[in-house]
Scaffold this motif. Sequence first.
Motif, short mmCIF file in Angstrom:
data_model
loop_
_atom_site.label_atom_id
_atom_site.label_comp_id
_atom_site.label_asym_id
_atom_site.label_seq_id
_atom_site.Cartn_x
_atom_site.Cartn_y
_atom_site.Cartn_z
N ASN A 68 0.84 -1.19 0.00
CA ASN A 68 0.00 0.00 0.00
C ASN A 68 0.88 1.24 0.00
O ASN A 68 2.08 1.18 0.27
CB ASN A 68 -0.88 0.04 1.26
N SER A 69 0.26 2.38 -0.24
CA SER A 69 0.95 3.66 -0.07
C SER A 69 0.89 4.06 1.40
O SER A 69 0.06 3.56 2.18
CB SER A 69 0.29 4.74 -0.93
N ALA A 70 1.75 4.97 1.80
CA ALA A 70 1.74 5.47 3.18
C ALA A 70 0.42 6.16 3.49
O ALA A 70 -0.07 6.12 4.62
CB ALA A 70 2.92 6.41 3.39
N GLU A 71 -0.16 6.80 2.46
CA GLU A 71 -1.43 7.50 2.67
C GLU A 71 -2.52 6.53 3.11
O GLU A 71 -3.33 6.85 4.00
CB GLU A 71 -1.83 8.21 1.36
N ILE A 72 -2.55 5.34 2.54
CA ILE A 72 -3.55 4.34 2.92
C ILE A 72 -3.30 3.84 4.33
O ILE A 72 -4.22 3.75 5.14
CB ILE A 72 -3.54 3.17 1.92
N VAL A 73 -2.06 3.53 4.65
CA VAL A 73 -1.74 2.93 5.94
C VAL A 73 -2.02 3.89 7.09
O VAL A 73 -2.53 3.48 8.14
CB VAL A 73 -0.27 2.47 5.96
N PHE A 74 -1.72 5.16 6.91
CA PHE A 74 -1.79 6.09 8.04
C PHE A 74 -3.01 7.01 8.02
O PHE A 74 -3.31 7.63 9.05
CB PHE A 74 -0.52 6.94 8.08
N THR A 75 -3.73 7.08 6.92
CA THR A 75 -4.85 8.04 6.88
C THR A 75 -6.17 7.47 6.37
O THR A 75 -7.18 8.17 6.43
CB THR A 75 -4.48 9.27 6.01
N ARG A 76 -6.18 6.25 5.84
CA ARG A 76 -7.44 5.73 5.29
C ARG A 76 -8.18 4.93 6.35
O ARG A 76 -7.84 3.79 6.66
CB ARG A 76 -7.20 4.88 4.05
N PHE A 77 -9.23 5.51 6.92
CA PHE A 77 -10.07 4.88 7.91
C PHE A 77 -11.33 4.35 7.23
O PHE A 77 -11.85 4.96 6.30
CB PHE A 77 -10.47 5.88 9.00
N THR A 78 -11.82 3.21 7.69
CA THR A 78 -13.06 2.65 7.16
C THR A 78 -13.99 2.26 8.30
O THR A 78 -13.55 1.94 9.40
CB THR A 78 -12.79 1.42 6.28
N ASN A 79 -15.26 2.30 7.99
CA ASN A 79 -16.29 1.98 8.99
C ASN A 79 -17.21 0.92 8.41
O ASN A 79 -18.29 1.21 7.91
CB ASN A 79 -17.06 3.26 9.35
N ASP A 80 -16.76 -0.33 8.46
CA ASP A 80 -17.56 -1.44 7.93
C ASP A 80 -18.47 -2.05 8.97
O ASP A 80 -19.18 -3.01 8.69
CB ASP A 80 -16.64 -2.52 7.36
#
Length: 548
Positions: free
Chosen positions: A248-260
């Motif tokens: 993944n990119s760093a943006e996904i690891v540190f900033t992509r939050f999900t609410n499943d």
Amino acid sequence: MASRHEAHGSDSSSPADVQDGIARKQVSTTFDIEPADDFEDSYHARHGTTQNDKKDMVRMGKTQELRRDYRPLSALAFTVILQGTWEVLLVATTQGLVDGGIAGLFWSYVWTWLGFSTVMASLAEMASMAPTAGGQYHWVSEFAPPRFQKVLSYVTGWMATLSWQAGTASGPFLVGTLIQALIYVNDPSYVWQNWHGTLLVIGITLVVFAANVWGARGMPMAQNLMLVVHVAGFISIISVFWALAPHNSAEIVFTRFTNDGGWNSMGLALMVGQISAIYACICSDAAAHMAEEIKDAGTTVPRAMAWAYILNGGLGFVFLISFLFAMTDLEAALNDDTGYPFLTVLANAVSTSGVNGLTAIVTLLIFAGTLSFNLSTSRQTWAFARDQGLPFSKFIAHVDPKLKVPANAVGVTAAITIILSLINIGSDVAFNAIISLNLVSLMLTYQVSIGCVLYRRLYNPELLPQARWSLGKYGVPINAAGFLYSSYAFFWCFWPNETPVTVENFNWSVVMFFAILFFCLVDWFARGRKKFVGPVVLTDGWTGPSTG
């Protein structure tokens, strides 16, 4: 200023209880104080006991019944392996990934590790003040307000016993289901049956029982060896993530939050999902329950707790970042047929044989943690029975005179694990609810024990036992932070994984926790208040119940 008489007394003790406690104190301490010096030195030398250990045992009114085979390295290895932070982050992070996603799991681990550091430090200092296998219920008995010492200690003892027993059942369950998962990876036609897992749990538990009774002398060396495997396995798996897995990119690891999980806000989803991180950070108090088998426990135990927490925390931090960078398809990982998202991540990086080998390492380490869990649980159960806190206490508290092992407590712990595993045949939901008691009950014991030492530190600091591993002038703020954090974690442990709530996803621990708390209180009035005196009556300086 309160006297020692007031600080150690208990309003709820009946005269018969007090006399029984005093008599037990006299019996338990006579051997340590009065025998000839040559005989005493020979006895304690054979059991690996130092002068500080003898002093601590005499102060607490306990007889040295177990052999002190653990040294600083083996005590550290024991705690590291039992806690197994990076292994837990690999196999038990589904809730965090559902509620919070990749970034949510990372940041919840960061704040959880920082928050729990105050809990760990508070427990470590108490383990230095009173290095006993009883742990939390003993500390509560010594440090609680006098009028509440007896009942609070009793409830804490029951909750600690249930928590560790439930946690012990989770280890064989993880090992068994990982074996089932590997079978499925190699043969997709395999039909997953709950009773298969139960049979595996029973077999694993019997091996654990035999190893911890007849192989007890070799366990410290085994723990040292598994510490090497713990670090080597960590290096092997993160190397695969770094070198062979897509990233993944760093943006996904540190900033992509999900609410499943269907919660009405991302903040609420993160609070629910942090349970995965909490589960990875608990149980640093395991070494405390082995205190009567660790040489120079007053310093070795708290140091093992602190360094294990730091070592596991650092490994967990590096591992989690590596793992999350390699999780390029979160949806596919969460929908893995085995229920273990990490197997999808490994399958994207290596062949089936590679998945087998790496998963085998993890399974071996979790099995090693299961051995340690049974040891810690059996000692806590043995200690509570020694103080008449459990039904059939005399049987459970028996120590094999040749092996110097509480074999009956080890057997009772193994039997409870097997009985709980039978529930999995009918309903894995019910079984998981029982396992979840590990978390909520443990949080309660942390709250109460830290709250009690904070009370004593604020109102009667001169009555606190000397700690050779001390928080010093930072004791009050660290205890206060530990109490607040454990209370905060306790609250979130009851929440379900997702909404809307159904029978399948409901967090049944809330029902079971309060049902068991009710049973505990009933047992207190029916039996406990007559039988259980509380370990405080055996401590040096205790003179009788407070008169108000």
